[in-house]
Write an enzyme that holds these catalytic residues in place. Structure first.
Site, PDB file in Angstrom:
ATOM      1  N   GLY A  46       8.802 -71.527 -56.650  1.00 36.56           N
ATOM      2  CA  GLY A  46       8.810 -71.187 -58.077  1.00 36.56           C
ATOM      3  C   GLY A  46       9.384 -69.804 -58.333  1.00 36.56           C
ATOM      4  CG  HIS A  52      15.058 -70.697 -56.723  1.00 34.79           C
ATOM      5  ND1 HIS A  52      14.635 -69.514 -57.286  1.00 34.79           N
ATOM      6  CD2 HIS A  52      14.367 -70.827 -55.557  1.00 34.79           C
ATOM      7  CE1 HIS A  52      13.713 -68.951 -56.509  1.00 34.79           C
ATOM      8  NE2 HIS A  52      13.531 -69.724 -55.456  1.00 34.79           N
ATOM      9  CD  GLN A  76       5.985 -70.316 -47.166  1.00 39.34           C
ATOM     10  OE1 GLN A  76       6.019 -71.530 -47.232  1.00 39.34           O
ATOM     11  NE2 GLN A  76       7.045 -69.566 -47.455  1.00 39.34           N
ATOM     12  N   GLY A 162      18.490 -72.224 -48.871  1.00 36.45           N
ATOM     13  CA  GLY A 162      19.355 -71.057 -49.037  1.00 36.45           C
ATOM     14  C   GLY A 162      19.567 -70.301 -47.742  1.00 36.45           C
ATOM     15  CD  GLN A 168      12.562 -71.040 -45.561  1.00 34.38           C
ATOM     16  OE1 GLN A 168      11.469 -70.499 -45.609  1.00 34.38           O
ATOM     17  NE2 GLN A 168      13.253 -71.286 -46.656  1.00 34.38           N
ATOM     18  CB  VAL A 191      23.004 -66.781 -55.647  1.00 33.17           C
ATOM     19  CG1 VAL A 191      23.419 -66.276 -57.018  1.00 33.17           C
ATOM     20  CG2 VAL A 191      23.456 -68.223 -55.440  1.00 33.17           C
ATOM     21  CB  SER A 200      14.587 -62.068 -53.475  1.00 33.28           C
ATOM     22  OG  SER A 200      13.237 -62.188 -53.096  1.00 33.28           O
TER      23      SER A 200
END
Ligand code: AMP
Length: 298
Positions: A46, A52, A76, A162, A168, A191, A200
């Site tokens: 979110g 995103h 996490q 991403g 990741q 981006v 971020s």
């Protein structure tokens, strides 16, 4: 079963279908697949932004139906990390998902994903030994667990991640291969803001002064990429020194967590750049931890 024609009615409406349970979410995906539709999946925590957005738009180009999940995954986050204060902006997330071209939102509660008694862990070895692995113990186990669960709940054809979170993507690709998930993992380039800072959800923690200084991260990465082009075979330690010097000149208070040159597939450190490599960094500006990376092409 839901009758959905290929190239579909969903695409034309801005109304977002929303699901809160694994059962209803999976039924929606299965019905769309039975109707011959290709499903794209974009997992997120979110606080959506244009980064995103790039994933969702890419998914919408490639797929008939795009499912976006919003779940701030507690497993996490380390005990001293920002789980409690992580931004939660579901109303604007709903609007942005529709605007970016998403069709369905999976927005489960914590108990739905981690019911009492859940006992399974997922650990991806080797790829998690370096970089963020040692400095965020348990982080990638939490990521691998939630993504494995989400891949079962949203049995998509393609899943988009991403490159900003470069390690990741590597971990998820490996996990997906090892556990035989029939999904294609698609990496999407980072981006950036106008001054180069990688977008971020955590950038909002930066003070005005820190935000200005944060542009030096991409300046440092770009200087290193240019150095490699000019001097193929350059030693990694020289690039690490160049990056560190560039950032510390603009932001003397920055604290480097790691600066490494690694193989883009195995993430093993390389001592000089003779083939494509990745410069990957993590640092603190004040209390905000920022990560970024760039391809080094000879
Ligand atoms: P997050 O909500 O931070 O967990 O991120 C969800 C997905 O969006 C992950 O695959 C991230 O790598 C990706 N993402 C986050 N920021 C960016 C960005 N600036 N550019 C591209 N992808 C991003």
């Amino acid at each position: 079963m839901m009758a959905v024609a290929r190239r579909d009615p969903l695409r034309k409406t801005s109304k977002l279908a929303e699901f809160h349970t694994a059962r209803s979410m999976r039924a929606f995906v299965r019905a769309a697949q039975a109707a011959g539709q290709v499903i794209g999946f974009v997992p997120t925590m979110g606080a959506l932004h244009a980064g995103h957005g790039a994933l969702i738009r890419r998914a919408a180009k490639k797929c008939d139906v795009v499912v976006v999940s919003v779940f701030v995954n507690p497993t996490q986050f380390g005990p001293n990390e920002d789980l409690a204060k992580y931004p939660r902006t579901i109303d604007s997330d709903r609007a942005l998902i529709a605007e970016f071209g998403g069709h369905a939102l999976f927005f489960p509660a914590v108990d739905e994903m981690y019911p009492k008694g859940a006992a399974t862990t997922v650990h991806v070895a080797h790829l998690t030994d370096g970089l963020c692995g040692p400095v965020r113990p348990g982080h990638f186990d939490g990521v691998a667990l939630i993504v494995a669960k989400l891949f079962n709940i949203v049995p998509a054809d393609y899943a988009f991640f991403g490159e900003k979170d470069f390690q990741q993507v590597a971990v998820i690709r490996q996990m997906s291969r090892d556990l035989d998930f029939p999904v294609k993992v698609v990496p999407v380039p980072t981006v950036r803001e106008k001054d180069g800072l990688a977008m971020s959800s955590r950038n909002r923690y930066l003070s005005v002064d820190e935000r200005a200084k944060a542009a030096s991260i991409y300046a440092g990465l770009s200087a290193c990429a240019a150095r490699v082009k000019a001097k193929p075979g350059v030693a990694s330690k020289d690039l690490i020194a160049l990056f560190t010097k560039t950032v510390l000149k603009a932001a003397p208070e920055a604290r480097m967590q790691y600066v490494e040159v690694v193989d883009p597939i195995t993430l093993a450190p390389v001592s000089k750049v003779t083939a494509e490599a990745r410069l990957i960094v993590a640092l603190f500006l004040g209390t905000t931890r920022l990560i970024d990376n760039v391809a080094l092409r000879v």
